[in-house]
Design a protein around this motif. Structure first.
Motif, PDB file in Angstrom:
ATOM      1  N   VAL A   1      86.480  22.831  -0.410  1.00  0.00           N
ATOM      2  CA  VAL A   1      85.960  22.317   0.862  1.00  0.00           C
ATOM      3  C   VAL A   1      84.995  21.163   0.614  1.00  0.00           C
ATOM      4  CG1 VAL A   1      84.590  22.897   2.905  1.00  0.00           C
ATOM      5  CG2 VAL A   1      86.336  24.489   2.083  1.00  0.00           C
ATOM      6  N   TRP A   2      84.165  21.294  -0.407  1.00  0.00           N
ATOM      7  CA  TRP A   2      83.222  20.210  -0.737  1.00  0.00           C
ATOM      8  C   TRP A   2      83.970  18.945  -1.133  1.00  0.00           C
ATOM      9  CZ3 TRP A   2      82.245  17.640  -5.449  1.00  0.00           C
ATOM     10  CH2 TRP A   2      81.157  16.753  -5.398  1.00  0.00           C
ATOM     11  N   LEU A   3      85.011  19.073  -1.951  1.00  0.00           N
ATOM     12  CA  LEU A   3      85.788  17.894  -2.349  1.00  0.00           C
ATOM     13  C   LEU A   3      86.426  17.204  -1.152  1.00  0.00           C
ATOM     14  CD1 LEU A   3      87.551  19.088  -5.633  1.00  0.00           C
ATOM     15  CD2 LEU A   3      85.966  17.157  -5.429  1.00  0.00           C
ATOM     16  N   CYS A   4      86.732  17.964  -0.112  1.00  0.00           N
ATOM     17  CA  CYS A   4      87.322  17.381   1.093  1.00  0.00           C
ATOM     18  C   CYS A   4      86.281  16.804   2.046  1.00  0.00           C
ATOM     19  CB  CYS A   4      88.154  18.438   1.831  1.00  0.00           C
ATOM     20  SG  CYS A   4      89.705  18.857   1.001  1.00  0.00           S
ATOM     21  N   SER A   5      85.036  17.122   1.811  1.00  0.00           N
ATOM     22  CA  SER A   5      83.969  16.710   2.734  1.00  0.00           C
ATOM     23  C   SER A   5      83.496  15.287   2.444  1.00  0.00           C
ATOM     24  CB  SER A   5      82.778  17.663   2.623  1.00  0.00           C
ATOM     25  OG  SER A   5      82.058  17.420   1.422  1.00  0.00           O
ATOM     26  N   ASP A   6      82.744  14.739   3.377  1.00  0.00           N
ATOM     27  CA  ASP A   6      82.188  13.400   3.202  1.00  0.00           C
ATOM     28  C   ASP A   6      81.174  13.354   2.063  1.00  0.00           C
ATOM     29  OD1 ASP A   6      83.722  12.395   5.235  1.00  0.00           O
ATOM     30  OD2 ASP A   6      82.161  12.583   6.765  1.00  0.00           O
ATOM     31  N   ALA A   7      80.649  14.519   1.672  1.00  0.00           N
ATOM     32  CA  ALA A   7      79.702  14.573   0.552  1.00  0.00           C
ATOM     33  C   ALA A   7      80.369  14.139  -0.755  1.00  0.00           C
ATOM     34  CB  ALA A   7      79.136  15.981   0.407  1.00  0.00           C
ATOM     35  N   ALA A   8      81.705  14.214  -0.806  1.00  0.00           N
ATOM     36  CA  ALA A   8      82.450  13.830  -2.009  1.00  0.00           C
ATOM     37  C   ALA A   8      83.224  12.542  -1.787  1.00  0.00           C
ATOM     38  CB  ALA A   8      83.403  14.951  -2.405  1.00  0.00           C
ATOM     39  N   SER A   9      82.729  11.682  -0.909  1.00  0.00           N
ATOM     40  CA  SER A   9      83.484  10.513  -0.458  1.00  0.00           C
ATOM     41  C   SER A   9      83.783   9.484  -1.544  1.00  0.00           C
ATOM     42  CB  SER A   9      82.745   9.828   0.700  1.00  0.00           C
ATOM     43  OG  SER A   9      81.434   9.469   0.300  1.00  0.00           O
ATOM     44  N   PHE A  10      83.083   9.541  -2.670  1.00  0.00           N
ATOM     45  CA  PHE A  10      83.304   8.566  -3.750  1.00  0.00           C
ATOM     46  C   PHE A  10      84.037   9.212  -4.933  1.00  0.00           C
ATOM     47  CE2 PHE A  10      81.609   5.269  -6.862  1.00  0.00           C
ATOM     48  CZ  PHE A  10      82.285   4.207  -6.284  1.00  0.00           C
ATOM     49  N   ILE A  11      84.673  10.351  -4.676  1.00  0.00           N
ATOM     50  CA  ILE A  11      85.356  11.085  -5.743  1.00  0.00           C
ATOM     51  C   ILE A  11      86.859  11.120  -5.467  1.00  0.00           C
ATOM     52  CG2 ILE A  11      85.569  13.307  -6.933  1.00  0.00           C
ATOM     53  CD1 ILE A  11      82.675  13.884  -6.128  1.00  0.00           C
ATOM     54  N   THR A  12      87.633  10.576  -6.378  1.00  0.00           N
ATOM     55  CA  THR A  12      89.085  10.685  -6.283  1.00  0.00           C
ATOM     56  C   THR A  12      89.684  10.645  -7.678  1.00  0.00           C
ATOM     57  OG1 THR A  12      91.040   9.945  -5.053  1.00  0.00           O
ATOM     58  CG2 THR A  12      89.697   8.218  -6.071  1.00  0.00           C
ATOM     59  N   GLY A  13      90.807  11.330  -7.862  1.00  0.00           N
ATOM     60  CA  GLY A  13      91.451  11.408  -9.160  1.00  0.00           C
ATOM     61  C   GLY A  13      90.722  12.303 -10.148  1.00  0.00           C
ATOM     62  N   HIS A  14      89.808  13.106  -9.650  1.00  0.00           N
ATOM     63  CA  HIS A  14      88.960  13.936 -10.514  1.00  0.00           C
ATOM     64  C   HIS A  14      89.510  15.350 -10.645  1.00  0.00           C
ATOM     65  CE1 HIS A  14      85.357  15.383 -12.450  1.00  0.00           C
ATOM     66  NE2 HIS A  14      85.179  16.295 -11.519  1.00  0.00           N
ATOM     67  N   SER A  15      89.291  15.956 -11.799  1.00  0.00           N
ATOM     68  CA  SER A  15      89.642  17.357 -12.024  1.00  0.00           C
ATOM     69  C   SER A  15      88.341  18.147 -12.174  1.00  0.00           C
ATOM     70  CB  SER A  15      90.496  17.505 -13.282  1.00  0.00           C
ATOM     71  OG  SER A  15      91.664  16.718 -13.197  1.00  0.00           O
ATOM     72  N   LEU A  16      88.022  18.938 -11.159  1.00  0.00           N
ATOM     73  CA  LEU A  16      86.762  19.672 -11.133  1.00  0.00           C
ATOM     74  C   LEU A  16      86.944  21.042 -11.782  1.00  0.00           C
ATOM     75  CD1 LEU A  16      83.809  19.897 -10.216  1.00  0.00           C
ATOM     76  CD2 LEU A  16      84.644  20.693  -7.999  1.00  0.00           C
ATOM     77  N   THR A  17      86.251  21.262 -12.881  1.00  0.00           N
ATOM     78  CA  THR A  17      86.368  22.520 -13.613  1.00  0.00           C
ATOM     79  C   THR A  17      85.427  23.566 -13.008  1.00  0.00           C
ATOM     80  OG1 THR A  17      86.829  21.231 -15.598  1.00  0.00           O
ATOM     81  CG2 THR A  17      86.286  23.552 -15.903  1.00  0.00           C
ATOM     82  N   ILE A  18      85.997  24.727 -12.699  1.00  0.00           N
ATOM     83  CA  ILE A  18      85.230  25.819 -12.089  1.00  0.00           C
ATOM     84  C   ILE A  18      85.509  27.057 -12.919  1.00  0.00           C
ATOM     85  CG2 ILE A  18      84.750  27.039  -9.902  1.00  0.00           C
ATOM     86  CD1 ILE A  18      86.463  24.755  -8.563  1.00  0.00           C
ATOM     87  N   ASP A  19      84.813  27.168 -14.050  1.00  0.00           N
ATOM     88  CA  ASP A  19      85.237  28.164 -15.041  1.00  0.00           C
ATOM     89  C   ASP A  19      84.105  28.934 -15.709  1.00  0.00           C
ATOM     90  OD1 ASP A  19      84.086  26.246 -16.658  1.00  0.00           O
ATOM     91  OD2 ASP A  19      85.794  26.098 -18.036  1.00  0.00           O
ATOM     92  N   GLY A  20      82.919  28.919 -15.117  1.00  0.00           N
ATOM     93  CA  GLY A  20      81.827  29.683 -15.711  1.00  0.00           C
ATOM     94  C   GLY A  20      81.501  29.275 -17.128  1.00  0.00           C
ATOM     95  N   GLY A  21      81.869  28.052 -17.500  1.00  0.00           N
ATOM     96  CA  GLY A  21      81.551  27.530 -18.846  1.00  0.00           C
ATOM     97  C   GLY A  21      82.630  27.774 -19.879  1.00  0.00           C
ATOM     98  N   TYR A  22      83.785  28.318 -19.480  1.00  0.00           N
ATOM     99  CA  TYR A  22      84.826  28.689 -20.444  1.00  0.00           C
ATOM    100  C   TYR A  22      85.226  27.525 -21.346  1.00  0.00           C
ATOM    101  CZ  TYR A  22      89.023  31.138 -22.156  1.00  0.00           C
ATOM    102  OH  TYR A  22      89.956  31.756 -22.952  1.00  0.00           O
ATOM    103  N   THR A  23      85.469  26.354 -20.745  1.00  0.00           N
ATOM    104  CA  THR A  23      85.981  25.226 -21.530  1.00  0.00           C
ATOM    105  C   THR A  23      84.877  24.432 -22.200  1.00  0.00           C
ATOM    106  OG1 THR A  23      86.010  23.837 -19.538  1.00  0.00           O
ATOM    107  CG2 THR A  23      88.056  24.968 -20.127  1.00  0.00           C
ATOM    108  N   VAL A  24      83.612  24.823 -22.031  1.00  0.00           N
ATOM    109  CA  VAL A  24      82.497  24.120 -22.669  1.00  0.00           C
ATOM    110  C   VAL A  24      82.381  24.504 -24.138  1.00  0.00           C
ATOM    111  CG1 VAL A  24      79.998  23.757 -22.617  1.00  0.00           C
ATOM    112  CG2 VAL A  24      81.265  23.964 -20.483  1.00  0.00           C
ATOM    113  N   GLN A  25      82.842  25.689 -24.464  1.00  0.00           N
ATOM    114  CA  GLN A  25      82.634  26.242 -25.814  1.00  0.00           C
ATOM    115  C   GLN A  25      83.421  25.482 -26.877  1.00  0.00           C
ATOM    116  OE1 GLN A  25      82.397  30.822 -25.409  1.00  0.00           O
ATOM    117  NE2 GLN A  25      83.773  30.176 -23.768  1.00  0.00           N
TER     118      GLN A  25
END
Length: 255
Positions: free
Chosen positions: A231-255
């Motif tokens: 919902v945030w990515l669709c909102s005007d708050a994210a108006s300058f974001i496109t082509g992005h892959s937002l990771t939502i993984d509790g830090g899994y891929t940071v390790q």
């Protein structure tokens, strides 16, 4: 109820349960009218009922996203009912049959790729022209951390999700000046029916505990946590974001 999305229309594929259902409800709470697409009628109608309970509007269109005619019908029904399309969350997917790549079948390859990758492509193919009629919109495609890193025994699923990320980037560039932003989300392990199926033979819960521990945050995710990001990515708050892959993984891929 916030009216941030008042009068706008959001289409969610795979909206019968899990992340799709949570996202549909999150959009509805902000005032959007909802279109649920899924092959599962009973569960989808339950989602529609939940949305109506919180005071928003919703319809269900039974859809197999691997079939162009059905996706076209889905978008046509959306326009016939609400006369516009502003947001889409292309979420429907399948894990298929997991196992070593050399043991996989062509049938499993076709099913997973058709659902997870072709389905996203077909969805955008029919969604984008309608969004252009309104001067723009926002699309979020559901990828996975399996689109960012490799997992043994998940080669076909991983290939499909890597493909979703690549597809998202390319189409985002195509539409960048047209007022349509296109992004993807890459969830870690989220408490959904798909995850439950994966642990169905894990009687003592040990495997699930190990997966939870693999996330530095110490647990698996909740569908609502992905929904809020969509919902945030669709909102005007994210108006300058496109082509992005937002990771939502509790830090899994940071390790």
């Amino acid at each position: 109820m916030s009216n941030e999305f008042e009068g706008k229309v959001a289409l969610i594929t795979g909206g019968s349960s899990g992340i799709g259902r949570a996202t549909a409800i999150a959009f509805a709470k902000k005032g959007a009218k909802i279109v649920i697409a899924s092959r599962r009628e009973k569960e989808s109608e339950e989602t529609v009922a939940m949305i109506k309970e919180i005071g928003s509007e919703a319809i269900f269109v039974k859809t197999d996203i691997t079939q162009a005619t059905e996706v076209e019908n889905l978008v046509n029904q959306t326009i016939n009912t609400y006369n516009r399309l502003d947001y889409a969350f292309n979420n429907a997917g399948t894990e298929g049959i997991l196992g070593p790549s050399i043991e996989q079948t062509e049938e499993n390859w076709n099913q997973v790729i058709s659902t997870n990758l072709k389905g996203v492509w077909l969805s955008m193919k029919y969604q984008i022209p309608e969004m252009l009629k309104n001067g723009g919109g926002s699309i979020v495609n559901n990828a996975s951390i399996a689109g960012l890193i490799g997992f043994p025994n998940g080669s076909i699923y991983g290939a499909s999700k890597h493909g979703v990320i690549g597809l998202t980037k390319a189409v985002a560039l195509e539409q960048a000046t047209a007022g349509i932003r296109i992004n993807s989300v890459c969830p870690g392990v989220i408490q959904t029916d798909m995850v439950d199926r994966g642990f169905s033979q894990d009687d003592d819960g040990e495997a699930k505990a190990q997966i939870a521990a693999a996330h530095p945050i110490g647990r698996i995710g909740k569908p609502e946590e992905v929904a809020n990001a969509v919902v945030w990515l669709c909102s005007d708050a994210a108006s300058f974001i496109t082509g992005h892959s937002l990771t939502i993984d509790g830090g899994y891929t940071v390790q």
